[in-house]
Design a protein around this motif. Structure first.
Motif, PDB file in Angstrom:
ATOM      1  N   ARG E  39     -21.770  -5.669   7.599  1.00  0.00           N
ATOM      2  CA  ARG E  39     -21.545  -4.580   6.651  1.00  0.00           C
ATOM      3  C   ARG E  39     -22.830  -4.210   5.895  1.00  0.00           C
ATOM      4  N   TRP E  46     -25.594   1.563  11.461  1.00  0.00           N
ATOM      5  CA  TRP E  46     -24.652   2.373  10.689  1.00  0.00           C
ATOM      6  C   TRP E  46     -25.059   3.838  10.596  1.00  0.00           C
ATOM      7  N   VAL E  53     -17.016  -1.811  12.505  1.00  0.00           N
ATOM      8  CA  VAL E  53     -17.414  -3.184  12.197  1.00  0.00           C
ATOM      9  C   VAL E  53     -17.394  -4.049  13.462  1.00  0.00           C
TER      10      VAL E  53
ATOM     11  N   ALA F 142     -22.102  -0.375   5.829  1.00  0.00           N
ATOM     12  CA  ALA F 142     -20.719  -0.008   6.075  1.00  0.00           C
ATOM     13  C   ALA F 142     -20.032   0.530   4.830  1.00  0.00           C
TER      14      ALA F 142
END
Lengths: 233, 233, 233, 233, 233, 233
Positions: E39, E46, E53, F142
């Motif tokens: 993350r 990203w 994920v 994320a």
């Protein structure tokens, strides 16, 4: 005086002299162990075939009680388990309650760091926080509070690696035999009896150097956390 | 009790309460200044036209003597000069001799660091070393030695920038008026009178929080260098 | 801005960007070297056969002057000698006088520790004390005083071993070419040109991470000694 | 290996094991004392009526030489005087010259702080600076340089008060009898023989805990100042 | 050798050289990631539209495995999640079990502080405690124990802000190409490839200065937590 | 500017001046309390017979809102409870979300240590970690991220015991009346009004000494955690 250690034998090596001295001068002392050190710190007992956790705890309880008896202190164990010792919110409150109940003038526990022990820093953090909960902020509050106990850290096994700097040496010459008797109860840890007997002599030497008082033969060293309030320097 | 400061007024702001308290409890106190602070710390006096170093020293001597008088202490000045204070081998031995002569139980001086003052760290280093010379190594030696005095550092003007962590608060409530009187003698430094009056109240508050004793109204704070030796925690 | 280093090249590697930036924004800058680093820090020059101290000093003076020129700063050397640099009472006063004369808003020097250099800590101690002598105690005094300069320590070669923690990153992106030009004058120390060019990029990266400002490409890092006074956080 | 102590007996208590071990493994060792500790650290000798400084020095020289002999090391004394030990510019250069001459791979001296001794920190500062002077800046220079010796600090009498944190334990089990023999030469300091015999056992215990190696019976502890360079972790 | 990082790429930048060197000298190495850094630390991934994920984890696993492959180490991930990484009692025991199983001689993890990363200090605390749980107290216990691994902290991104002081430099010159190859697998973090390539050169320079060994070209730096036990200084 | 304190009154004593100054210069400020301090820090209110937790919270909310109003800031409380304050994973994310939402340039909270308060260190740890979660690692991720806020710690009640070293003094002279007005809303804590009024004068004195600017009358002191990035020293 209240001593709170992670395991049931910690108080013997690190604070037995200070406890005996306080009692010999008319004080009251309580020793609390957060666990029996049954899994990680019961050395010789685990060499016995068929050993069980329950049996180790029983033995350790008897030893600690006998040792405390030599010093004139009471002993109780919270039995939270060891290796790892875990302290959640409820256990934190239980420790605070134990402090509030005894309302000690002097409270003693572990240092905040110990690279050789996973439980000692956990005990430090819990006792430090529980002390603040028991004493409150010095004002009226929603719960009963006690006079803030003086907080001391006792000597860890390897002081320089544990953020331990001695700021107080207690002269334990007059109660040395009681510390020796208490240590002798820890039958499974003979080596430590020699080690801490030597340490008591060395801290006596340090106390002589600091004070110039040649009568000190044995000492125990502590680190004061909160400033001392005195009538005179 | 012996207080050794870099400049003749240092003891007033930082240790007058502890001195007065010691005297009020039957002790003897001597204040030694390494200089008069005549060049760098005599503020208002240098606003007087035609001022001279000799005259400033005279004034500062009278003020310090009067202030010490309020506390019940004697005062003497080594007159080593200030801004910069310099301590060579001979001066070091003179300081050691002064300590040996008075043989104090308690010795007080500056912190080892002060980014706002060029002379305070010099005084610290000299007094710390002179104390060891006066006390010796705890064995027979080629020179006379005294019982090692307990060493304390008094509170600098900006504690957090000077390696100062208070480890002892002295309750000076009963001698507060004497500190106020001593500070009032420092006529050229009115602002500091207010500043350290406030500081005395705040350290009183800190002492109440540390001890739970609500009767402490004024305090002075010190940092102990060598461990304390006690009979009981 | 005034930069005082132990040897004549120190300012180039450690503060050339901050100097050039200050000048580019309208400030004035003076570089002072306590020595030429002629004996210990003139590497390549001592590979020349028949080299002499006098000749090394001449070459080092020319290099430092040229480097300072690229930054828009003046350069002077106190020529106290190196390996070891020694600062007695008279030299201390000379440094204080140099600070008083230039009366900088910002003063930059070495860290207090350096296990790889015998002269850097000596320079630190002297400049720190000289600054206090030049600024006085914030009150009238027997000598002229200046507004206290902000004190910064520049980045040593091995920061973690020299008590150096960066507290300020200067964005030197707009003057990077001037630092590169200044470093290029240090012909005898080619490796350091690469080293500090890399370091400038890395400190730029650190500054981007701290600020979130993606436009910073090159940085120089400093450690502030005395608190900053600001109008707003 | 080169050990430089303030007084002629320091190496015995603090580094005799490491010296004997190095020699037993084929190394060469030299012990240098900056003074004989004749005035402040010769305890019993000053109980002899009519004792003189000259005689104490003679006795101390013989003792140190005999002790060094047990370890296989040479001994020499710079005889700078003690209580206080003073190191000016010329003496600093003499120490640097002694280091340059022996060109040790390992150099050992005191910690930077010792509230119980006025000479140990002076020795530390001098040796630390002299080492840098002897090794130079890693480039060509106006004077001969040696490969930078690894710098270690040996264990002071009260470690926690002297900025001492052990980072290396040397296993001295195989040469323990030599340390005992060396200590026995210090006839005037019987108590320290017991003290450091205990300490050797305790450091052996610490080494066992750190390494898990149960064969270590005696240890000596040191603090490394400059990072170690290794082929493999 | 076992390396435990908070995120799957940490080992590459901070310890790839030490891992490759250990393997090249005949050792075995295992890399464990507590999370994929999916993350918070997967930057470029990203930027891909529709990224998930699960997909980031897959990519990160492949990259880390390839990188470990270049070094000769195995890789596994505990997949505890990141930003924030959370370690409760069960996860602590799982980490202890992983250490017990591999029984490394050398264990490497993060520093205890990192103002730029919420997960690194959590990883440090967990690994430090898990190591003690795996090694036990040096006595018999209720659970299997291993010989205590030497504990090292690897270099964080901004060392001076993370309590990182290098105490060991590893010479990774002979395996530098393997570290470069491992870093090249981290395709989404090109800037860091440059950054840590420079860092490797700089640590090589530091190692040369510390040791005087001019053959070291690339280095990696570590901080040792528990004292080293050696046969000889 | 965003201030996050453990209890609803913390911001008043420790940061009201900085808040008012920021607002007076055109900034926006939000104060968040993690709890009302209802159980442990509501002094006088608990002297009222029949007092309830719900009622204390109501009173404390009104007081804090009024105080924030004087400063031009908004106030909200997370109501997590006090004595002890507990922050689990969900609460940590809630704090991170609050930071992300306000996206402050400056974020202020408690120091990491406080031997007189069980909740302040808990608040520090949570806010420090939440800030990193909100700001991310400086790369795509994320989750949404904000520009990293500058992190400051405000002044605790007993600075030297709480790891607090001031690195920034804010000149709050022009908004001093607003801080006084805000403090006056804390009707149950009259003593602290005097205490922090004195403290404001003293920090003004410290700021005058550091800057030489005689116009500063009142100050507030802060400790910067992450380096500052500047255009010029």
């Amino acid at each position: 005086m209240q001593v709170i250690g992670a395991h049931s034998a910690d108080f013997v090596w690190r604070a037995a002299g200070a406890v005996a001295k306080a009692v010999s001068l008319g004080g009251q002392a309580e020793v609390i162990a957060l666990s029996y050190g049954e899994r990680g710190e019961s050395g010789e007992l685990w060499k016995v075939e068929g050993q069980t956790v329950a049996n180790v705890k029983r033995t350790r309880h008897a030893e600690a009680e006998a040792a405390a008896g030599h010093l004139g202190a009471s002993f109780k164990c919270m039995d939270f388990g060891d290796y790892p010792l875990q302290v959640d919110g409820d256990r934190l409150l239980a420790i605070a309650e134990a402090i509030r109940e005894f309302a000690p003038d002097v409270l003693i526990t572990h240092t905040d760091t110990d690279p050789f022990n996973p439980d000692h820093p956990v005990a430090h953090a819990a006792v430090d926080r529980a002390r603040s909960l028991a004493a409150g902020a010095g004002v009226s509050s929603a719960f009963a509070t006690i006079k803030p106990p003086q907080l001391f850290l006792f000597e860890p096994h390897q002081p320089e690696l544990c953020n331990f700097t001695p700021t107080v040496h207690v002269d334990i010459t007059s109660v040395w035999d009681r510390k020796v008797a208490a240590m002798a109860e820890m039958k499974a840890q003979r080596y430590l009896q020699t080690y801490y007997a030597q340490r008591g002599e060395q801290r006596g030497n340090h106390a002589r150097r600091a004070s110039g008082d040649q009568d000190v033969r044995h000492g125990e060293s502590f680190m004061r956390v909160v400033p001392q309030v005195v009538d005179e320097l």
